[in-house]
Design an enzyme around this catalytic site. Structure first.
Site, short mmCIF file in Angstrom:
data_model
loop_
_atom_site.label_atom_id
_atom_site.label_comp_id
_atom_site.label_asym_id
_atom_site.label_seq_id
_atom_site.Cartn_x
_atom_site.Cartn_y
_atom_site.Cartn_z
CG HIS A 9 0.12 4.46 -1.20
ND1 HIS A 9 1.00 3.30 -0.87
CD2 HIS A 9 0.06 4.28 -2.52
CE1 HIS A 9 1.20 2.67 -1.97
NE2 HIS A 9 0.42 3.06 -2.99
CD GLU A 60 1.04 0.76 -5.53
OE1 GLU A 60 1.87 -0.46 -5.96
OE2 GLU A 60 1.00 0.80 -4.57
#
Length: 64
Positions: A9, A60
């Site tokens: 991530h 993200e």
């Protein structure tokens, strides 16, 4: 577990999350969910991009 063994991530801050989303979508990147920003953990708009478009890494975007 990430099957590639790499990073799972990454979060990038962007000045304008809608402009960033639209530019990425024009390049063929898939946005998860309904494509509309939600309020993230820091109280700012966030979007997530499909990990299959980034070698298995969940991306993200967070509006700065």
């Amino acid at each position: 577990k990430n099957p590639t063994g790499g990073m799972h991530h990454v979060c990038y801050e962007v000045d304008d999350i809608i402009a960033a989303r639209d530019k990425l979508k024009d390049q063929g990147v898939r946005v998860l969910g309904d494509g509309e920003p939600e309020t993230g953990a820091h109280g700012k708009p966030v979007l997530f991009l499909h990990p299959k478009d980034f070698a298995g890494t969940l991306i993200e975007l967070e509006q700065a």
